[in-house]
Scaffold this motif. Structure first.
Motif, PDB file in Angstrom:
ATOM      1  N   GLN A 250       0.746  -1.385   0.027  1.00 12.04           N
ATOM      2  CA  GLN A 250      -0.074  -0.064   0.091  1.00 12.04           C
ATOM      3  C   GLN A 250       0.854   1.249  -0.038  1.00 12.04           C
ATOM      4  O   GLN A 250       0.324   2.545   0.275  1.00 12.04           O
ATOM      5  CB  GLN A 250      -0.791  -0.023   1.467  1.00 12.04           C
ATOM      6  CG  GLN A 250      -0.145   0.082   2.534  1.00 12.04           C
ATOM      7  CD  GLN A 250      -1.066  -0.020   3.565  1.00 12.04           C
ATOM      8  OE1 GLN A 250      -1.965  -1.158   3.725  1.00 12.04           O
ATOM      9  NE2 GLN A 250      -0.893   0.850   4.576  1.00 12.04           N
ATOM     10  N   ALA A 290      -5.645   0.244   2.243  1.00  8.90           N
ATOM     11  CA  ALA A 290      -4.896  -1.042   1.628  1.00  8.90           C
ATOM     12  C   ALA A 290      -5.569  -1.529   0.405  1.00  8.90           C
ATOM     13  O   ALA A 290      -6.467  -1.299  -0.093  1.00  8.90           O
ATOM     14  CB  ALA A 290      -5.251  -2.033   2.707  1.00  8.90           C
ATOM     15  N   LYS A 333      -8.266  -8.285  10.487  1.00 13.39           N
ATOM     16  CA  LYS A 333      -6.835  -8.189   9.901  1.00 13.39           C
ATOM     17  C   LYS A 333      -6.543  -9.312   9.039  1.00 13.39           C
ATOM     18  O   LYS A 333      -5.812 -10.419   9.418  1.00 13.39           O
ATOM     19  CB  LYS A 333      -6.001  -8.431  11.153  1.00 13.39           C
ATOM     20  CG  LYS A 333      -4.263  -8.185  10.762  1.00 13.39           C
ATOM     21  CD  LYS A 333      -4.038  -6.556  10.703  1.00 13.39           C
ATOM     22  CE  LYS A 333      -2.702  -6.446  10.148  1.00 13.39           C
ATOM     23  NZ  LYS A 333      -2.305  -5.129   9.853  1.00 13.39           N
ATOM     24  N   ASN A 339      -3.056  -2.546   6.112  1.00 16.41           N
ATOM     25  CA  ASN A 339      -3.931  -1.956   7.066  1.00 16.41           C
ATOM     26  C   ASN A 339      -5.046  -2.956   7.319  1.00 16.41           C
ATOM     27  O   ASN A 339      -5.354  -3.776   6.516  1.00 16.41           O
ATOM     28  CB  ASN A 339      -4.526  -0.624   6.742  1.00 16.41           C
ATOM     29  CG  ASN A 339      -3.716   0.405   7.117  1.00 16.41           C
ATOM     30  OD1 ASN A 339      -2.401   0.385   7.241  1.00 16.41           O
ATOM     31  ND2 ASN A 339      -4.170   1.623   6.848  1.00 16.41           N
ATOM     32  N   SER A 341      -9.131  -3.611   9.246  1.00  9.90           N
ATOM     33  CA  SER A 341     -10.541  -3.057   9.253  1.00  9.90           C
ATOM     34  C   SER A 341     -10.828  -2.436  10.609  1.00  9.90           C
ATOM     35  O   SER A 341     -10.704  -3.444  11.506  1.00  9.90           O
ATOM     36  CB  SER A 341     -11.219  -3.663   8.290  1.00  9.90           C
ATOM     37  OG  SER A 341     -10.686  -3.963   7.069  1.00  9.90           O
ATOM     38  N   ARG A 400      -4.994  -5.516  15.620  1.00 13.88           N
ATOM     39  CA  ARG A 400      -5.083  -4.253  15.057  1.00 13.88           C
ATOM     40  C   ARG A 400      -4.724  -2.970  15.982  1.00 13.88           C
ATOM     41  O   ARG A 400      -3.825  -2.241  15.747  1.00 13.88           O
ATOM     42  CB  ARG A 400      -6.435  -3.844  14.852  1.00 13.88           C
ATOM     43  CG  ARG A 400      -6.955  -3.735  13.317  1.00 13.88           C
ATOM     44  CD  ARG A 400      -8.351  -3.263  13.188  1.00 13.88           C
ATOM     45  NE  ARG A 400      -8.686  -1.887  13.179  1.00 13.88           N
ATOM     46  CZ  ARG A 400      -9.217  -1.243  14.067  1.00 13.88           C
ATOM     47  NH1 ARG A 400      -9.964  -1.616  14.897  1.00 13.88           N
ATOM     48  NH2 ARG A 400      -9.615  -0.042  13.703  1.00 13.88           N
ATOM     49  N   GLU A 405      -1.313   1.353  12.933  1.00 17.26           N
ATOM     50  CA  GLU A 405      -1.949   1.418  11.905  1.00 17.26           C
ATOM     51  C   GLU A 405      -3.446   1.975  12.145  1.00 17.26           C
ATOM     52  O   GLU A 405      -4.104   2.364  11.508  1.00 17.26           O
ATOM     53  CB  GLU A 405      -2.143   0.245  11.057  1.00 17.26           C
ATOM     54  CG  GLU A 405      -2.383  -0.957  11.802  1.00 17.26           C
ATOM     55  CD  GLU A 405      -3.243  -1.884  11.213  1.00 17.26           C
ATOM     56  OE1 GLU A 405      -4.170  -1.805  10.779  1.00 17.26           O
ATOM     57  OE2 GLU A 405      -2.614  -2.899  10.852  1.00 17.26           O
ATOM     58  N   ALA A 406      -3.659   1.452  13.487  1.00 16.71           N
ATOM     59  CA  ALA A 406      -5.335   1.738  14.048  1.00 16.71           C
ATOM     60  C   ALA A 406      -4.916   2.346  15.420  1.00 16.71           C
ATOM     61  O   ALA A 406      -3.804   2.322  15.985  1.00 16.71           O
ATOM     62  CB  ALA A 406      -5.726   0.191  14.233  1.00 16.71           C
ATOM     63  N   THR A 463      -5.140   9.325  14.586  1.00 17.19           N
ATOM     64  CA  THR A 463      -4.583   8.127  15.403  1.00 17.19           C
ATOM     65  C   THR A 463      -5.000   7.978  16.767  1.00 17.19           C
ATOM     66  O   THR A 463      -4.738   7.269  17.754  1.00 17.19           O
ATOM     67  CB  THR A 463      -3.001   8.462  15.554  1.00 17.19           C
ATOM     68  OG1 THR A 463      -2.877   9.748  16.298  1.00 17.19           O
ATOM     69  CG2 THR A 463      -2.123   8.871  14.434  1.00 17.19           C
ATOM     70  N   TYR A 541       0.419   6.739  17.697  1.00 17.12           N
ATOM     71  CA  TYR A 541       0.796   5.640  17.252  1.00 17.12           C
ATOM     72  C   TYR A 541       2.228   5.526  17.642  1.00 17.12           C
ATOM     73  O   TYR A 541       2.774   4.479  17.425  1.00 17.12           O
ATOM     74  CB  TYR A 541       0.903   5.515  15.419  1.00 17.12           C
ATOM     75  CG  TYR A 541      -0.602   5.336  14.982  1.00 17.12           C
ATOM     76  CD1 TYR A 541      -1.704   5.228  15.632  1.00 17.12           C
ATOM     77  CD2 TYR A 541      -0.645   5.376  13.445  1.00 17.12           C
ATOM     78  CE1 TYR A 541      -2.734   5.014  14.951  1.00 17.12           C
ATOM     79  CE2 TYR A 541      -1.785   5.152  12.886  1.00 17.12           C
ATOM     80  CZ  TYR A 541      -2.881   5.122  13.661  1.00 17.12           C
ATOM     81  OH  TYR A 541      -4.072   5.159  12.790  1.00 17.12           O
TER      82      TYR A 541
END
Ligand code: ADP
Ligand code: MG
Length: 729
Positions: A250, A290, A333, A339, A341, A400, A405-406, A463, A541
């Motif tokens: 990505q 993604a 995941k 990434n 969801s 996640r 990323e989450a 974030t 993050y």
């Protein structure tokens, strides 16, 4: 030919646009829902009024009336060709459940008739003894029953096999313990209603009802069905346990900005039109970051309806995908290295006088009301961050949260710079001896600064797990496959609890002789001070935040088994019991169920990892190993110098190493599982599965298998590769 190559070869024949996208949305919207307009048409005045009273004021519907309503619903359903009905409910397995019965029945003299009476509408006893109950039904009663929830309208599901009338219900045991997601949610919403109305009445006596609102954003992946079928891990667990990342990932972000692929577009239009018929007000669709990842979101609705609609949508998306030879992946995941969801839950509260309580007002008075609800929400999240964290804990969501990323597993609140300044102003200017003539109160000039915030879309911190976005909070840590109920039950009850306390605190000051507005300001100030450590504006993050959060004493629990502890603390028990959401035993049962779900998920993943390694990966690797060995032997025998086959030898060594490691680790993992299974305490078992099975072996085994994927002859590899699943369509 292996399933993998068969799938790749047939890819183009899979694509077919089966959608009739011609009809206008307004022409089909809600056509499969027994909404108030339909009710008006199919019910007598009396029955209609009784239905309305039950929806609006939660009034009981008597038997005679229930019969009338049932008849009306059946007449409507039959006019649309429906033959069967089901009580539709949301058990703790996380999916939706139905058991179909036909209207058709025989009278005692053998005459065949179509019938659907009040009893069938109000209550059913599905033979549902194998839904998780955490021991509740064993303790109380053997079976549970489903009970009609009139607040959510009946609907017709007509995808796939026949048309079915679905009656939304709650699922409870005979002794009244709730066994589903919906019943506690309805209770939490009622608690919020009461507490929020009490506080609203400080500002406006006309408010008599407050409803919480929810607009979710559903992320998902879509892949070709044949490729899906060739991945037993996707079929069994919803995620790929192996798979080397593809050369392109990505990093170009070209998918995010790109146009939606034709085939997926056709699928979207199709599930959207099915959703419109069911009254799900979908509004936006787009690509996500993604590759092969997408998102849809509706116009927000009352929480209970929005939750039903999300559960329904997930079901519709799955069913419709199949008729496009696609599969939708709702797992948090599905693919490593790109990434996962989520399902952002946009949440606010609205009064029956039409005010969004989290929308900044235009006058000082409405702004004080806004500030009250805003600060109470922050305080609630501060005080119950651990319970909120527990509400979104699940095995798939562990992949996640905190994975850069989450949103992190640390619950913090982002409010943006304007409101940070406002809260700071309140903190510094509101003083002990302030009275209503004191100008400092008016200088907290929020009505001037806040509207700007609404325009400012850049002031958005992606974030943060819990962010204020202009006129609502966005709870971003919810998992894509989760039923929103759990998160919504907790959010609404913690805000209810905080508002209750707020009312008490303010009343106490008023009793001491303070003016209402001044008392409110004082308590708001105190709440700001009490909860400001949960506010964070920076990069959620970052490593630095984890350190800072620890210093502030904010919890950061990264794994589900431990996060779930927060459900059963004394604090949580008091919270849920005093607000009539869960009794102690219900809470313990739910805790047990969540732990069991976790164990089962990790166990299944571990099994599929072992099975795929032994039956898919190793045979291919060993065949290739043999080829190389024979090749080297041949070269050696033909008298070539060692340097002629030294590279082959190196490859052979690497392959042999990964084969041995894979096989060895799989053996050890199986042994570790046996040890875990010997544990009798559910919590200890869940922790052991997490630390002794998942953390010890999953990444390690995957490392070797993914290396083999790169080394072994592509023609020998059975499992569709990441580039195929993510980029071919
Ligand atoms: P985004 O830029 O995050 O997509 P939107 O403003 O489009 O933001 O809203 C995202 C979601 O928030 C939508 O589902 C929308 O319906 C929902 N939403 C907007 N206002 C509210 C509200 N007052 N209560 C609950 N959800 C809301
Ligand atoms: Mg959003």
């Amino acid at each position: 030919m292996s399933l993998r190559f068969n799938a790749i070869q047939n890819l183009s024949t899979n694509a077919a646009d089966k959608t009739d996208g011609s009809s206008k949305i307004t022409a089909i919207f809600g056509s499969n829902v027994f909404n108030l307009k339909t009710a008006r048409e199919f019910l007598s005045d009396e029955a209609y009024k009784s239905l309305i009273a039950s929806i609006k004021a939660s009034q009981k519907i008597d038997r005679a009336m229930a019969n009338q309503i049932a008849n009306g619903i059946r007449a409507w359903a039959e006019s649309k060709g429906v033959t069967h009905f089901t009580h539709w409910f949301q058990p703790l397995t996380g999916t939706t459940a139905e058991k179909h019965d036909s209207f058709f029945t025989l009278k005692s003299d053998g005459t065949a008739i179509e019938q659907f009476d009040g009893d069938a509408l109000i209550q059913q006893e599905p033979d549902a003894s194998s839904f998780p109950s955490g021991g509740l039904r064993a303790t109380f009663e053997a079976r549970g029953y489903t009970a009609w929830d009139p607040s959510s309208p009946a609907f017709i599901m007509d995808i796939g096999t026949g048309k079915t009338l679905c009656i939304p219900t709650i699922f409870v045991s005979y002794t009244g313990e709730s066994l589903d997601y919906k019943a506690p949610l309805l209770k939490a919403l009622e608690a919020l209603n009461k507490a929020a109305v009490d506080v609203c009445n400080y500002f406006d006596k006309n408010v008599s009802k407050v409803t919480a609102t929810l607009g979710w954003e559903q992320e998902y992946f879509v892949i070709d069905e044949r490729l899906f079928n060739a991945r037993p891990d996707l079929v069994m667990t919803g995620r790929t346990v192996y798979g080397h990342s593809s050369a392109k990932n990505q990093q170009l972000e070209d998918h995010y900005f790109g146009s939606i692929p034709e085939r997926v577009y056709a699928y979207m239009r199709d599930y959207e039109s099915e959703s419109y018929k069911l009254g799900i007000p979908l509004r936006t669709r787009h690509n996500e970051v993604a590759p092969a990842q997408f998102e849809c979101a509706p116009i927000f609705e009352e929480v209970s309806v929005a939750v039903d609609h999300n559960a329904l949508l997930m079901d519709v998306m799955d069913r419709v995908a199949r008729r496009h030879n696609l599969r939708v992946l709702l797992h948090e995941k599905p693919f490593a290295g790109i990434n996962g969801s989520g399902k952002h839950n946009n949440w606010s509260m609205a009064t029956d006088t039409g005010v969004n309580l989290l929308a900044p007002g235009k006058t000082p008075k409405t702004n004080l009301m806004f500030l009250t609800f805003f600060v109470n929400t922050i305080k609630a999240v501060h005080d119950y961050a651990d319970v909120l964290r527990a509400s979104i804990a699940s095995a798939p969501n562990d992949h996640r949260l905190g994975a850069n990323e989450a949103p992190p597993a640390i619950i913090s609140v982002f409010i943006g710079q304007y409101l940070s300044k406002v809260l700071n102003d309140v903190k510094t200017r509101v003083t002990e001896k302030m009275d209503e003539t004191d100008e400092s109160l008016l200088k907290i000039d929020i009505h001037k600064t806040i509207p700007e915030l609404l325009l400012d879309n850049t002031d958005r911190n992606r974030t943060s797990p819990f962010a204020f976005t202009g006129n609502k909070f966005e709870f971003r840590a919810v998992g894509s496959s989760a039923n929103c109920s759990n998160a919504m039950t907790v959010l609404n009850v913690i805000v209810a609890e905080t508002l209750k306390q707020f009312r008490k605190d303010v009343d106490a000051l008023i009793e001491k002789g303070e003016k209402k507005e001044i008392a409110i300001m004082h308590i708001i100030r105190q709440y700001i001070v009490d909860s400001e450590k949960v506010l964070f504006e920076g990069d959620g993050y970052s490593e630095a935040w984890a350190k800072e959060a620890e210093k502030r004493g904010l919890p950061n629990v990264k794994t589900t088994p431990l996060a779930l502890d927060a459900m059963v603390t004394e604090k949580a028990k008091h919270l849920f019991e005093s607000n009539h959401i869960y009794t102690h035993s219900e809470l313990e049962a739910r805790h047990e169920i969540e732990l069991e779900k976790y164990i089962k998920k990790v166990q299944i993943e571990s099994r599929i990892m072992g099975e795929l390694a032994t039956s898919h990966v190793l045979p291919a690797a060993i065949r290739y190993q043999n080829m190389l060995a024979n090749n080297i032997k041949g070269l050696k025998e033909s008298g070539l110098k060692e340097s002629a086959y030294s590279n082959q030898k190196q490859i052979l060594e690497q392959i042999s190493e990964h084969i041995n490691k894979t096989s060895d680790q799989v053996e050890k993992m199986i042994e570790a599982r046996k040890q875990c299974n010997n544990l009798t305490d559910t919590r200890a078992k869940a922790i052991a599965y997490q630390s002794q099975v998942k953390d010890t072996f999953f990444d390690e085994i995957r490392y070797h298998v993914d290396k083999l994927e790169l080394l072994v002859d592509d023609r020998e590899w059975y499992l569709p590769k990441y580039r195929e699943m993510l980029f071919l369509r």
